[in-house]
Design a protein around this motif. Structure first.
Motif, mmCIF file in Angstrom:
data_model
loop_
_atom_site.group_PDB
_atom_site.id
_atom_site.type_symbol
_atom_site.label_atom_id
_atom_site.label_comp_id
_atom_site.label_asym_id
_atom_site.label_seq_id
_atom_site.Cartn_x
_atom_site.Cartn_y
_atom_site.Cartn_z
ATOM 1 N N GLU A 244 2.049 20.846 -5.807
ATOM 2 C CA GLU A 244 1.898 21.931 -4.497
ATOM 3 C C GLU A 244 2.536 21.210 -3.253
ATOM 4 O OE1 GLU A 244 -1.789 23.155 -4.326
ATOM 5 O OE2 GLU A 244 -1.958 24.433 -6.450
ATOM 6 N N HIS A 245 2.327 19.914 -3.771
ATOM 7 C CA HIS A 245 2.645 18.979 -2.139
ATOM 8 C C HIS A 245 4.014 18.680 -2.409
ATOM 9 C CE1 HIS A 245 -1.342 19.599 -0.981
ATOM 10 N NE2 HIS A 245 -1.390 19.918 0.174
ATOM 11 N N THR A 246 4.798 17.907 -0.703
ATOM 12 C CA THR A 246 6.050 17.847 -1.269
ATOM 13 C C THR A 246 6.061 16.345 -1.204
ATOM 14 O OG1 THR A 246 6.524 19.422 1.154
ATOM 15 C CG2 THR A 246 8.323 17.120 0.929
ATOM 16 N N THR A 247 4.286 15.073 -0.666
ATOM 17 C CA THR A 247 5.207 13.693 -1.133
ATOM 18 C C THR A 247 3.618 13.952 -1.689
ATOM 19 O OG1 THR A 247 3.627 13.183 1.116
ATOM 20 C CG2 THR A 247 6.038 13.458 1.269
ATOM 21 N N VAL A 248 3.795 12.279 -2.898
ATOM 22 C CA VAL A 248 2.408 12.273 -3.299
ATOM 23 C C VAL A 248 1.515 11.823 -2.042
ATOM 24 C CG1 VAL A 248 1.881 10.236 -4.648
ATOM 25 C CG2 VAL A 248 4.166 11.496 -5.428
ATOM 26 N N ALA A 249 1.584 11.213 -1.169
ATOM 27 C CA ALA A 249 0.264 10.783 0.143
ATOM 28 C C ALA A 249 -0.192 12.121 -0.044
ATOM 29 C CB ALA A 249 1.706 9.393 0.628
ATOM 30 N N GLU A 250 0.376 12.927 0.181
ATOM 31 C CA GLU A 250 0.215 13.663 0.767
ATOM 32 C C GLU A 250 -0.856 14.562 -0.428
ATOM 33 O OE1 GLU A 250 3.471 15.288 4.130
ATOM 34 O OE2 GLU A 250 2.735 16.437 1.628
ATOM 35 N N ALA A 251 -0.391 14.676 -1.533
ATOM 36 C CA ALA A 251 -1.473 15.082 -2.274
ATOM 37 C C ALA A 251 -2.685 14.394 -3.241
ATOM 38 C CB ALA A 251 -0.414 15.454 -3.451
ATOM 39 N N VAL B 38 -0.027 5.038 -8.783
ATOM 40 C CA VAL B 38 -1.122 4.735 -10.075
ATOM 41 C C VAL B 38 -2.060 5.441 -9.541
ATOM 42 C CG1 VAL B 38 -1.828 2.723 -11.049
ATOM 43 C CG2 VAL B 38 -0.042 2.679 -10.189
ATOM 44 N N ILE B 39 -2.262 6.550 -10.895
ATOM 45 C CA ILE B 39 -3.695 7.403 -11.583
ATOM 46 C C ILE B 39 -4.639 6.157 -12.193
ATOM 47 C CG2 ILE B 39 -5.017 9.117 -12.231
ATOM 48 C CD1 ILE B 39 -1.901 10.916 -11.391
ATOM 49 N N GLY B 40 -6.060 5.506 -11.822
ATOM 50 C CA GLY B 40 -6.791 5.071 -12.630
ATOM 51 C C GLY B 40 -8.340 5.597 -13.380
ATOM 52 N N ALA B 41 -7.366 6.181 -14.533
ATOM 53 C CA ALA B 41 -8.633 7.036 -15.117
ATOM 54 C C ALA B 41 -8.873 6.276 -16.472
ATOM 55 C CB ALA B 41 -7.835 8.449 -15.924
ATOM 56 N N ASP B 42 -9.015 4.997 -16.029
ATOM 57 C CA ASP B 42 -9.365 3.900 -16.972
ATOM 58 C C ASP B 42 -11.016 3.745 -17.073
ATOM 59 O OD1 ASP B 42 -8.717 3.326 -14.366
ATOM 60 O OD2 ASP B 42 -8.432 0.879 -15.213
ATOM 61 N N ALA C 94 0.542 -0.633 0.369
ATOM 62 C CA ALA C 94 0.414 -0.193 0.245
ATOM 63 C C ALA C 94 0.432 1.075 -0.437
ATOM 64 C CB ALA C 94 -0.928 0.149 1.724
ATOM 65 N N ALA C 95 2.042 1.327 0.705
ATOM 66 C CA ALA C 95 2.776 2.315 0.883
ATOM 67 C C ALA C 95 3.882 2.869 -0.245
ATOM 68 C CB ALA C 95 3.978 2.367 2.107
ATOM 69 N N GLY C 96 3.490 1.326 -1.195
ATOM 70 C CA GLY C 96 4.239 1.973 -3.035
ATOM 71 C C GLY C 96 5.435 1.592 -2.959
ATOM 72 N N PRO C 97 6.513 1.272 -3.832
ATOM 73 C CA PRO C 97 5.832 1.367 -5.194
ATOM 74 C C PRO C 97 4.646 0.378 -5.165
ATOM 75 C CG PRO C 97 7.991 -0.077 -5.415
ATOM 76 C CD PRO C 97 7.733 0.301 -3.976
ATOM 77 N N ARG C 98 4.041 0.273 -6.527
ATOM 78 C CA ARG C 98 3.625 -0.681 -7.179
ATOM 79 C C ARG C 98 3.624 -0.920 -7.724
ATOM 80 N NH1 ARG C 98 -1.486 -1.381 -4.751
ATOM 81 N NH2 ARG C 98 -2.142 -0.591 -2.690
ATOM 82 N N ASP D 28 -5.313 5.461 0.027
ATOM 83 C CA ASP D 28 -4.219 4.976 -0.475
ATOM 84 C C ASP D 28 -2.970 6.061 -0.911
ATOM 85 O OD1 ASP D 28 -2.024 3.522 -2.019
ATOM 86 O OD2 ASP D 28 -3.676 1.386 -1.715
ATOM 87 N N GLY D 29 -1.567 5.927 -0.715
ATOM 88 C CA GLY D 29 -0.728 6.457 -0.788
ATOM 89 C C GLY D 29 -0.434 6.483 -1.955
ATOM 90 N N ALA D 30 -0.130 5.688 -2.605
ATOM 91 C CA ALA D 30 -0.159 5.458 -4.161
ATOM 92 C C ALA D 30 -0.744 5.165 -5.206
ATOM 93 C CB ALA D 30 0.610 3.863 -3.667
ATOM 94 N N VAL D 31 -1.786 4.920 -4.624
ATOM 95 C CA VAL D 31 -3.129 4.610 -5.794
ATOM 96 C C VAL D 31 -4.528 5.920 -5.700
ATOM 97 C CG1 VAL D 31 -4.808 3.094 -7.103
ATOM 98 C CG2 VAL D 31 -2.656 2.549 -5.718
ATOM 99 N N THR D 32 -5.021 5.759 -6.657
ATOM 100 C CA THR D 32 -5.974 7.341 -6.685
ATOM 101 C C THR D 32 -6.956 7.319 -8.137
ATOM 102 O OG1 THR D 32 -6.921 9.270 -5.430
ATOM 103 C CG2 THR D 32 -4.966 9.105 -7.128
ATOM 104 N N LEU D 33 -8.159 7.911 -8.100
ATOM 105 C CA LEU D 33 -8.377 7.612 -9.451
ATOM 106 C C LEU D 33 -9.336 8.529 -9.554
ATOM 107 C CD1 LEU D 33 -11.585 4.504 -7.989
ATOM 108 C CD2 LEU D 33 -8.698 4.361 -9.791
ATOM 109 N N LEU D 34 -9.922 8.386 -10.204
ATOM 110 C CA LEU D 34 -10.949 10.021 -10.980
ATOM 111 C C LEU D 34 -11.155 9.216 -12.152
ATOM 112 C CD1 LEU D 34 -9.578 11.415 -14.438
ATOM 113 C CD2 LEU D 34 -7.286 11.461 -13.063
ATOM 114 N N GLY D 35 -12.701 10.394 -12.395
ATOM 115 C CA GLY D 35 -12.874 10.001 -13.170
ATOM 116 C C GLY D 35 -14.504 9.374 -13.368
ATOM 117 N N ASP D 36 -15.044 8.339 -14.199
ATOM 118 C CA ASP D 36 -16.420 7.818 -14.046
ATOM 119 C C ASP D 36 -14.502 6.229 -13.654
ATOM 120 O OD1 ASP D 36 -17.760 8.330 -15.374
ATOM 121 O OD2 ASP D 36 -17.582 7.835 -17.440
ATOM 122 N N ALA D 37 -14.128 6.269 -13.193
ATOM 123 C CA ALA D 37 -13.428 5.014 -12.346
ATOM 124 C C ALA D 37 -13.353 5.081 -10.855
ATOM 125 C CB ALA D 37 -11.936 4.804 -12.818
ATOM 126 N N ALA D 38 -13.724 7.101 -10.616
ATOM 127 C CA ALA D 38 -14.265 7.208 -9.007
ATOM 128 C C ALA D 38 -14.944 7.052 -8.342
ATOM 129 C CB ALA D 38 -13.519 7.900 -8.996
#
Length: 391
Positions: free
Chosen positions: A331-338, A157-161, A138-142, A295-305
């Motif tokens: 804008e953020h220092t770490t991926v998880a914060e972003a 990993v950004i799920g835009a699928d 969960a903390a990555g890398p994936r 989950d700081g290493a995976v997120t979703l956008l659009g219809d996936a979300a």
């Protein structure tokens, strides 16, 4: 002082959301790779036309530095909307956009994709990369496993699928469910010359009609194209249940003529005079609300979300999600914060919209006046009117 290595960011899906995210990341000097299952940018028809709204889709294009280019390509006349009486075919509501109106101008999905692709650094999109699974801690890398056997690692990993997202499975067990309504799509080409009466009936924008049990939505695109959707309250497998396949064009025309037998002759021609076969579009949506643990290493956008009924918000929300996620990463220092900051805004917004649109697809069958229609993005191989799919 040791500088932390730049995060490895992988976007899955080269639809409007994924490409917008990549473009804004690159504008901020952040490296990104986009993976898409299509064999190339011209592998398939990209669908019909989209209306991009000032308060979301256009905001994302502004952040991408592409708003002026979009406005040069867009068709403001596509904002015209007609509602027609199902029995008489007469206009009972008519919105004509004012000069200079650009609240939600139309653009063909293919032209939008070309605009976004041209804006990216060469080699950003890896075509013919169908994702099979996302693995790793969960903390990555994936680790991303693709259908061609290749494996790559990513810190995010950004799920835009899209609706049937493979990335979603790393965060949530949710799967789309049929809404009880399906569209049957018909295509018309060179309509001003080959179908002038239908072109005049629809006008330069869109036209809708319904009788309480069934509906119709027609929309002009660029290049003389017209797409029409027969909207019915039917099971997802209604064509097979009737003993047909989607390639049985004559049989489906006969079914539509019977089911729409009380409609005006002009509107019935919109359903049956199409050029070529129909396209089946069962309408699915994710459970309401759809959320997941951070989950700081995976997120979703659009219809996936937040897959919702196709009522004019899907691509706009996907592009707004993409914009906010890319800016958070800048804008953020770490991926998880972003990711945490992005989801703190996106999830409440999408939950509110999911509640608002839950069951709203039934409104497309209502004979009461309504001033909108499906978001006609219509990809060729998915069951939803939404962006590029990574099955």
């Amino acid at each position: 002082m040791t500088t932390a290595p730049a995060p490895r960011i992988a976007v899955i899906g080269a639809g409007p959301g994924g490409l917008t995210c990549a473009r804004i990341l690159q504008r901020h000097g952040i490296a990104v790779t986009v993976h898409d299952r299509d064999h190339g940018p011209d592998a398939r028809d990209q669908g019909g036309t989209l209306d991009l709204h000032e308060d979301n889709g256009q905001l994302a294009l502004r952040a991408a530095g592409l708003l002026d280019d979009f406005l040069r390509l867009a068709r403001p006349e596509g904002q015209e909307m007609r509602q027609l009486d199902a029995v008489t075919g007469e206009i009972c509501f008519h919105h004509v956009p004012a000069d200079g109106e650009r609240h939600k101008p139309e653009i063909d999905r293919g032209r939008l994709r070309e605009l976004l692709l041209r804006s990216l650094e060469p080699g950003t999109v890896h075509w013919n990369h169908a994702l099979r699974s996302v693995e790793g801690p969960a903390a990555g890398p994936r680790r991303l496993h693709f259908a061609d056997g290749t494996v790559t690692e990513a810190d995010l990993v950004i799920g835009a699928d899209g609706a049937w997202s493979k990335v979603r499975r790393a965060l949530s067990p949710a799967t789309p469910v049929h809404t009880g309504v399906s569209f049957l799509e018909a295509w018309f080409h060179d309509v001003d010359r080959r179908h002038p009466e239908l072109a005049a009936l629809v006008g330069p924008g869109s036209a809708a009609a319904a009788d309480g049990e069934r509906g119709l939505f027609a929309q002009r695109g660029g290049g003389g194209h017209l797409r029409v959707y027969a909207i019915q309250r039917v099971p997802a497998d209604w064509i097979a249940a009737a003993g047909h396949t989607v390639r049985d064009t004559d049989a489906l025309r006969a079914l539509l003529l019977d089911r729409y037998r009380h409609w005006s002759p002009g509107l019935r021609r919109l359903l049956t005079d199409n050029d070529g076969p129909y396209v089946d579009r069962p309408i699915h949506a994710l459970p309401v609300p759809h959320t997941w643990p951070h989950d700081g290493a995976v997120t979703l956008l659009g219809d996936a979300a937040h897959l919702m009924p196709p009522l004019g918000v899907g691509v706009n929300l996907a592009m707004l999600d993409a914009c906010e996620l890319a800016l958070a990463l800048a804008e953020h220092t770490t991926v998880a914060e972003a990711v945490r900051a992005y989801e703190a805004t996106m999830l409440p917004r999408s939950t509110a919209m999911q509640h608002q649109l839950d069951g709203a697809v039934e409104g497309l069958l209502s004979d009461e006046p309504h001033h909108g229609g499906p978001e006609s993005s219509a990809p060729t191989e998915s069951a939803e009117l939404s962006g590029a799919r990574q099955r």
